[in-house]
Design a protein around this motif. Structure first.
Motif, mmCIF file in Angstrom:
data_model
loop_
_atom_site.group_PDB
_atom_site.id
_atom_site.type_symbol
_atom_site.label_atom_id
_atom_site.label_comp_id
_atom_site.label_asym_id
_atom_site.label_seq_id
_atom_site.Cartn_x
_atom_site.Cartn_y
_atom_site.Cartn_z
ATOM 1 N N PRO A 88 0.804 -1.234 0.000
ATOM 2 C CA PRO A 88 0.000 0.000 0.000
ATOM 3 C C PRO A 88 0.830 1.272 0.000
ATOM 4 C CG PRO A 88 -0.897 -1.589 1.546
ATOM 5 C CD PRO A 88 0.432 -2.137 1.101
ATOM 6 N N GLU A 89 1.978 1.212 0.665
ATOM 7 C CA GLU A 89 2.801 2.418 0.763
ATOM 8 C C GLU A 89 3.548 2.725 -0.529
ATOM 9 O OE1 GLU A 89 5.397 -1.037 2.087
ATOM 10 O OE2 GLU A 89 3.309 -0.396 2.262
ATOM 11 N N GLU A 90 3.598 1.766 -1.462
ATOM 12 C CA GLU A 90 4.335 1.953 -2.710
ATOM 13 C C GLU A 90 3.445 1.949 -3.952
ATOM 14 O OE1 GLU A 90 7.451 -0.863 -3.098
ATOM 15 O OE2 GLU A 90 8.430 -0.345 -1.210
ATOM 16 N N ASN A 91 2.373 1.168 -3.923
ATOM 17 C CA ASN A 91 1.534 0.992 -5.108
ATOM 18 C C ASN A 91 0.270 1.838 -5.043
ATOM 19 O OD1 ASN A 91 2.490 -2.306 -4.470
ATOM 20 N ND2 ASN A 91 3.378 -1.087 -6.120
ATOM 21 N N ALA A 92 -0.220 2.236 -6.214
ATOM 22 C CA ALA A 92 -1.362 3.146 -6.291
ATOM 23 C C ALA A 92 -2.585 2.584 -5.585
ATOM 24 C CB ALA A 92 -1.679 3.438 -7.758
ATOM 25 N N SER A 93 -3.030 1.418 -5.977
ATOM 26 C CA SER A 93 -4.165 0.735 -5.367
ATOM 27 C C SER A 93 -4.063 -0.724 -5.762
ATOM 28 C CB SER A 93 -5.490 1.325 -5.854
ATOM 29 O OG SER A 93 -5.744 0.954 -7.201
ATOM 30 N N LEU A 94 -4.768 -1.577 -5.062
ATOM 31 C CA LEU A 94 -4.714 -2.994 -5.379
ATOM 32 C C LEU A 94 -5.175 -3.252 -6.809
ATOM 33 C CD1 LEU A 94 -4.276 -5.951 -4.626
ATOM 34 C CD2 LEU A 94 -6.609 -5.978 -3.699
ATOM 35 N N LYS A 95 -6.258 -2.598 -7.233
ATOM 36 C CA LYS A 95 -6.797 -2.838 -8.580
ATOM 37 C C LYS A 95 -5.819 -2.360 -9.658
ATOM 38 C CE LYS A 95 -11.119 -2.337 -9.645
ATOM 39 N NZ LYS A 95 -12.461 -1.744 -9.832
ATOM 40 N N THR A 96 -5.243 -1.200 -9.464
ATOM 41 C CA THR A 96 -4.289 -0.688 -10.456
ATOM 42 C C THR A 96 -3.070 -1.601 -10.555
ATOM 43 O OG1 THR A 96 -4.976 1.565 -9.910
ATOM 44 C CG2 THR A 96 -2.924 1.319 -11.143
ATOM 45 N N PHE A 97 -2.540 -1.989 -9.400
ATOM 46 C CA PHE A 97 -1.375 -2.860 -9.356
ATOM 47 C C PHE A 97 -1.707 -4.228 -9.950
ATOM 48 C CE2 PHE A 97 1.408 -5.844 -6.910
ATOM 49 C CZ PHE A 97 2.623 -5.387 -7.390
ATOM 50 N N ALA A 98 -2.856 -4.783 -9.572
ATOM 51 C CA ALA A 98 -3.258 -6.104 -10.056
ATOM 52 C C ALA A 98 -3.499 -6.096 -11.566
ATOM 53 C CB ALA A 98 -4.525 -6.569 -9.333
ATOM 54 N N HIS A 99 -4.036 -4.989 -12.071
ATOM 55 C CA HIS A 99 -4.259 -4.890 -13.520
ATOM 56 C C HIS A 99 -2.948 -5.065 -14.282
ATOM 57 C CE1 HIS A 99 -6.032 -3.407 -17.310
ATOM 58 N NE2 HIS A 99 -4.868 -2.794 -17.465
ATOM 59 N N LEU A 100 -1.892 -4.407 -13.816
ATOM 60 C CA LEU A 100 -0.593 -4.513 -14.475
ATOM 61 C C LEU A 100 -0.040 -5.926 -14.412
ATOM 62 C CD1 LEU A 100 1.054 -1.214 -13.215
ATOM 63 C CD2 LEU A 100 0.612 -1.784 -15.606
ATOM 64 N N ILE A 101 -0.131 -6.550 -13.238
ATOM 65 C CA ILE A 101 0.402 -7.908 -13.079
ATOM 66 C C ILE A 101 -0.374 -8.899 -13.932
ATOM 67 C CG2 ILE A 101 0.815 -9.794 -11.458
ATOM 68 C CD1 ILE A 101 2.666 -7.423 -11.052
ATOM 69 N N MET A 102 -1.707 -8.838 -13.886
ATOM 70 C CA MET A 102 -2.533 -9.770 -14.677
ATOM 71 C C MET A 102 -2.274 -9.591 -16.171
ATOM 72 S SD MET A 102 -6.243 -10.056 -12.767
ATOM 73 C CE MET A 102 -6.538 -8.292 -12.669
ATOM 74 N N LYS A 103 -2.147 -8.356 -16.599
ATOM 75 C CA LYS A 103 -1.904 -8.108 -18.014
ATOM 76 C C LYS A 103 -0.572 -8.704 -18.453
ATOM 77 C CE LYS A 103 -1.615 -4.460 -21.472
ATOM 78 N NZ LYS A 103 -1.691 -3.016 -21.741
ATOM 79 N N ARG A 104 0.461 -8.557 -17.619
ATOM 80 C CA ARG A 104 1.766 -9.137 -17.952
ATOM 81 C C ARG A 104 1.668 -10.651 -18.092
ATOM 82 N NH1 ARG A 104 5.600 -5.696 -15.453
ATOM 83 N NH2 ARG A 104 5.198 -3.589 -16.224
ATOM 84 N N ARG A 105 0.992 -11.279 -17.128
ATOM 85 C CA ARG A 105 0.875 -12.746 -17.155
ATOM 86 C C ARG A 105 0.072 -13.221 -18.362
ATOM 87 N NH1 ARG A 105 4.333 -11.699 -15.088
ATOM 88 N NH2 ARG A 105 4.902 -11.598 -12.876
ATOM 89 N N LEU A 106 -0.969 -12.508 -18.705
ATOM 90 C CA LEU A 106 -1.801 -12.888 -19.852
ATOM 91 C C LEU A 106 -1.039 -12.735 -21.165
ATOM 92 C CD1 LEU A 106 -5.148 -11.291 -18.663
ATOM 93 C CD2 LEU A 106 -4.860 -13.708 -19.260
ATOM 94 N N ILE A 107 -0.289 -11.663 -21.286
ATOM 95 C CA ILE A 107 0.492 -11.444 -22.507
ATOM 96 C C ILE A 107 1.565 -12.518 -22.645
ATOM 97 C CG2 ILE A 107 2.159 -9.897 -23.610
ATOM 98 C CD1 ILE A 107 0.496 -7.555 -22.566
ATOM 99 N N ASP A 108 2.209 -12.859 -21.542
ATOM 100 C CA ASP A 108 3.204 -13.945 -21.569
ATOM 101 C C ASP A 108 2.560 -15.248 -22.037
ATOM 102 O OD1 ASP A 108 5.182 -12.261 -20.696
ATOM 103 O OD2 ASP A 108 5.099 -12.912 -18.601
ATOM 104 N N TYR A 109 1.389 -15.538 -21.507
ATOM 105 C CA TYR A 109 0.670 -16.771 -21.864
ATOM 106 C C TYR A 109 0.295 -16.768 -23.347
ATOM 107 C CZ TYR A 109 -3.267 -19.995 -22.340
ATOM 108 O OH TYR A 109 -4.126 -20.975 -22.781
#
Length: 249
Positions: free
Chosen positions: A79-100
């Protein structure tokens, strides 16, 4: 608890409550983790559908990839580093999906990566040693940095921006700067958003609001900084990017 999580997703003032649940999940509370995964399932499907450009449901492998990405985001979220859980999770999920998607494309097409004999011979003949790594003089490096800064300055000028102005509007707080960087990453890595910026010289405000938990007021306040970072990320400014490596996910 599940109901409170669902209500929290749509209530920007309840970020603290979500952060507490994330902390519990990170420290081994599997029940809370399961409830977070259930509560954010619509968000996972929406993100997967957005990345894959088609409807995604529970039976699709892409949904499973998105869920794994969200699980990873919960474990890594700070929380102290990332914008919000949804914003952070969007980036991570997108990376994993693109890799897949990339791996599936290679597997399905049975692509074999080979090196031509001529290229192989050239590679063998070229040896990287200490002298070749440091062959550029400091004077040459300084010249390249100046040229890069000048090019970046010209690009900023196309959007009505300047280095002097950016120095004045740059977020003063670390969390605000992190939020701006994460929004810039989302725009830079999403062709639809980046094309909108290129064509209209404006941020895709409506689209951003639909997928991130950041208010329009906050996005607008850091608009110039977000645009500048987006342009930096999607151009070959090698030296300048060295200064922002620590800000990227």
């Amino acid at each position: 608890m599940l109901l409170s999580i669902i209500q929290g997703i749509f209530n920007k003032e309840s970020n603290t409550a979500i952060d507490k649940l994330v902390w519990k999940a990170k420290t081994g509370d599997e029940k809370v983790m399961d409830e977070l995964l259930i509560a954010f399932t619509p968000f996972m499907k929406k993100t997967a559908s957005f990345v894959c450009n088609r409807f995604i449901d529970d039976s699709d492998e892409e949904f499973s990839i998105a869920m794994v990405g969200f699980h990873e985001a919960v474990l890594k979220y700070k929380p102290e580093e990332n914008a919000s859980l949804k914003t952070f999770a969007h980036l991570i999920m997108k990376r994993r999906l693109i890799d897949y998607i990339r791996k599936e494309a290679v597997r399905n097409a049975n692509v074999l990566l080979t090196i031509d004999d001529d290229e192989n011979e050239m590679a063998n003949e070229y040896v990287f040693d200490e002298s070749s790594i440091f062959s550029y003089s400091e004077e040459r490096r300084a010249k390249e940095r100046r040229e890069e800064l000048a090019e970046y300055g010209r690009l900023l000028d196309e959007y009505g921006l300047s280095f002097k102005e950016l120095a004045a509007v740059s977020p003063k707080h670390a969390d605000s700067r992190k939020t701006a960087f994460q929004l810039a990453q989302i725009i830079a890595e999403t062709p639809e958003f980046y094309n909108h910026l290129m064509e209209n010289k404006r941020l895709p405000m409506k689209q951003l609001e639909e997928i991130v938990e950041v208010s329009r007021k906050t996005i607008e306040r850091h608009r110039k900084y977000i645009i500048a970072v987006t342009l930096l990320l999607n151009n070959d400014f090698i030296y300048i990017k060295e200064y922002v490596k620590g800000e990227l996910i």
